[in-house]
Design a protein around this motif. Structure first.
Motif, PDB file in Angstrom:
ATOM      1  N   ARG A  37       0.693  -1.334   0.071  1.00 33.18           N
ATOM      2  CA  ARG A  37      -0.165  -0.036  -0.124  1.00 33.18           C
ATOM      3  C   ARG A  37       0.850   1.222   0.131  1.00 33.18           C
ATOM      4  O   ARG A  37       1.941   1.227   0.645  1.00 33.18           O
ATOM      5  N   LEU A  50       1.639   3.612   3.682  1.00 35.07           N
ATOM      6  CA  LEU A  50       0.816   4.818   4.016  1.00 35.07           C
ATOM      7  C   LEU A  50       1.205   5.116   5.455  1.00 35.07           C
ATOM      8  O   LEU A  50       0.885   6.316   5.681  1.00 35.07           O
ATOM      9  N   LYS A  90      -3.091   3.525  -3.289  1.00 33.25           N
ATOM     10  CA  LYS A  90      -2.510   2.315  -4.193  1.00 33.25           C
ATOM     11  C   LYS A  90      -2.346   1.124  -3.642  1.00 33.25           C
ATOM     12  O   LYS A  90      -1.591   1.280  -2.446  1.00 33.25           O
ATOM     13  N   PHE A  91      -2.788   0.138  -4.152  1.00 33.58           N
ATOM     14  CA  PHE A  91      -2.800  -1.335  -3.386  1.00 33.58           C
ATOM     15  C   PHE A  91      -2.121  -2.294  -4.347  1.00 33.58           C
ATOM     16  O   PHE A  91      -2.543  -2.146  -5.637  1.00 33.58           O
TER      17      PHE A  91
END
Lengths: 446, 446
Positions: free
Chosen positions: B191, B230, B199-200
């Motif tokens: 992540r 993150l 975004k993953f």
């Protein structure tokens, strides 16, 4: 009076409750039903005088245990992960217990204790696992009795929607725990045996490797491998079998589109979406791509993954490209997807579901090669009395009756592969219309 | 005399042990080292009179705790999953403790207790996580002091092999825990934030989505996203940053070939291979395919997955298509693969490894847009005194010195993002040759 304590009045309990309540007056039974949702209970009991609703969170250890202690028989229809605690309570208080779920590995360690205490813990007593084991074992035992040697066994079951109610492009509606629908195959690796070789399919390829299965009169389905089939070779007494595969059926076209959701990452249950309240479905889908959210998101993904137009149509219909809020306060992508399919694949009140089960055996007898197909189909009445609820609940109800009437004196952790169990259960199911058909043919040597 | 208790004398401990032993005479310290392998300890202490080897399985709670109780400072170089137990013991006995590993979520719940007891639990104190945090924070704090606003941060680190010892087609050798090499990225979803969007990347695509990074003078590497970046936006005080990505470096070409192993399924750690003693690598690889083992196994897979000739060459070189026994008695495909790479990617006694770290910042200051690159490279001496051991061990050694000399009076669960920690550690590292280079340029507005 005998007390039956049923934990869980969800989607699969309707037929079970009706079956038991019908017997209560003649048998002098009373059914206590624990569920978080009192309405769910009352809708299924119709307020019958032979039932008592108990508002209960199964995680509430004290309340759960006090009801188990008072019961003569316990039935757990809770989510699979909760059975183990219930079973431990049942062992403590010496109560027989039935569940429709797979025996978790940790449960086997309780076998000695259960045997010593004379308690039966009967698992895998629903449709799949359940009726599939029973119907397969009846055929396996009969082939063996006639001197046949089984080299090949495949078994597929699907909880589907009947053609008359098949009104969406996925040809699927939710007839059981929607979390299980979303997480089908997740976190595991399917294992089976094929032509003498062990085979493994990781989740990322599970819905790509499908088999076509024809179930009369419904036509063509696709099957994908279900969990660990290898261990059932032992359970069925077929250790040297060359092909052993248990699988799940979906209507043709489903698997490749579901695979697209997996490829994107939308079935991911390993992390919580940050700030879900601020996100739309298009945001979430775009999060799994390398580029910013833009007008060509769907076509970019289509080209990257090589999706057919059919697959893209299903994804668009589902709504994963919509600028609509994902509407969860907290949770994983899989949880968001669950909420989406609960809405899009909702079984309407008058909808009829469909259970389809299909076995294929190949065996050698008197030097000849045979193929035997055996299949079962069952349609639901409506969104409450579903075929799912019938085929999950009735075997459990029948087992409950046998236990309360003292007809079985088994103890330990069991699944229904013993003749003593499967014969009376299959016979009674048949009398209620849950009945297999069979075809047998000579099979040319490969 | 002060007692230091070091748990784990594995690959990353050589420099740490040397650093501490050099200080022992002057500081009146004694180093107790616990490891299952006495030889591993003695090889690193050279039998120094300032050290005492303790043959110890860290899972042996009693022995571990009795040593922790006697120590003035504890350092845990155990596998990451074992730190939590050690930390709990340290809290109980009021001992400061240092680890090189990520803070597991469960550890944060101990923060209040640690603070109350005045115990420092200093984590992420190695190279990555560790030196990356410290060097990044020094730059971030300096940009902020000068009024700059940071919009973009990327940081990549790799434990690699130096060009002179780069003798295999994967351009990789094992310089740290090989289980972590095999399971890199497994079971999680990477992540990060990119241009303002979360975004993953699921594991099944992790090694497909790579960035090119140039680290002078070594040339081109590829970077893949590492875990959850993150959360470091918060940790670094950069909550509103638009791009935030931590990643891992490999030599160009590695990722696509490693991805092929993932695609096949060989990094799967979720189940045990049935009958591993009877299986060859070709059997195991074929198990993940739909067809029987045959002469065209490798070319069938190449065509199914669209591998380049380069990728197939690396797989063939690794041996996954060989009719050689997999040589494990029990374990998952990932464990079998670990044993294979331990052999094929073994660091020779005279081999030199390479640590490469690279940061990119973009920020606005006085209305101008700047890009700042900062990078570190460090080559090992041999297979024991590796660059990995140097960059993991020295920051821990320096922190240990500060704690034992009473220079830090922090308490609670920490990682090294505080000036009080990173300044003296980075300064001392620099004096020992572990030194960053930097380039700053005006960056045209996008």
């Amino acid at each position: 009076m005998k007390r039956i304590f049923l934990l869980g009045a969800g989607r699969s309990s309707a037929h079970l409750i009706r079956y038991i309540l019908d017997l209560c007056p003649g048998e002098d039974w009373h059914l206590y039903i624990g569920d978080v949702n009192r309405e769910d209970i009352l809708r299924k009991t119709g307020g019958s005088a032979y039932s008592t609703p108990i508002e209960l969170n199964a995680g509430d250890r004290e309340l759960r245990r006090s009801e188990i202690e008072k019961a003569d028989l316990v039935i757990s229809m809770l989510p699979a992960s909760m059975h183990l605690d219930v079973v431990k309570d049942c062992l403590e208080f010496g109560r027989n217990v039935i569940t429709p779920s797979y025996v978790p590995d940790e449960m086997w360690s309780l076998n000695s204790e259960a045997t010593k205490k004379g308690v039966l813990v009967l698992n895998e007593m629903g449709v799949d696992p359940g009726i599939d084991h029973m119907s397969a074992m009846r055929i396996i035992d009969s082939i063996r009795r006639e001197g046949g040697e089984i080299g090949h066994f495949e078994s597929y079951t699907g909880g589907l929607v009947a053609p008359a109610s098949d009104t969406n492009p996925w040809h699927y509606k939710v007839t059981w725990n929607p979390r299980n629908v979303v997480l089908a195959g997740y976190g595991g690796t399917a294992r089976f045996r094929q032509d003498g070789d062990d085979k493994f399919i990781p989740y990322s390829h599970l819905f790509e490797r499908i088999t076509t299965v024809e179930v009369p009169p419904y036509g063509r389905f696709e099957g994908y491998a279900n969990r660990d089939s290898l261990k059932y070779a032992e359970v069925y007494g077929l250790s040297n079998i060359r092909t052993m595969l248990r699988g799940t059926l979906r209507k043709a076209g489903f698997c490749s589109a579901w695979n697209a959701l997996i490829q994107i990452g939308l079935t991911d249950d390993s992390f919580e979406i940050p700030d879900p309240a601020k996100k739309t479905w298009r945001d979430l889908t775009a999060s799994f791509t390398g580029s910013s959210k833009n007008d060509s998101l769907e076509y970019g993904l289509q080209s990257a993954f090589g999706w057919s137009a059919d697959i893209l149509d299903r994804l668009i219909w589902l709504g994963i490209f919509e600028e609509e809020p994902i509407r969860i306060e907290k949770g994983s992508p899989a949880f968001a997807l669950q909420k989406l399919i609960e809405e899009k694949w909702k079984l309407g009140p008058e909808d009829k579901d469909l259970i389809a089960m299909w076995h294929r055996f190949r065996f050698v007898q008197d030097g000849k090669h045979f193929e035997l197909l055996s299949w079962l189909t069952s349609e639901g009445e409506d969104a409450v009395y579903t075929a799912m609820s019938r085929t999950v609940g009735l075997p459990i109800g029948i087992a409950a009756r046998h236990l309360l009437q003292g007809k079985w004196s088994l103890a330990g952790i069991h699944l229904p592969v013993l003749e003593e169990i499967y014969n009376p259960v299959l016979d009674e199911l048949e009398s209620m219309g849950v009945k297999f058909q069979e075809s047998r043919s000579l099979f040319p040597l490969e």
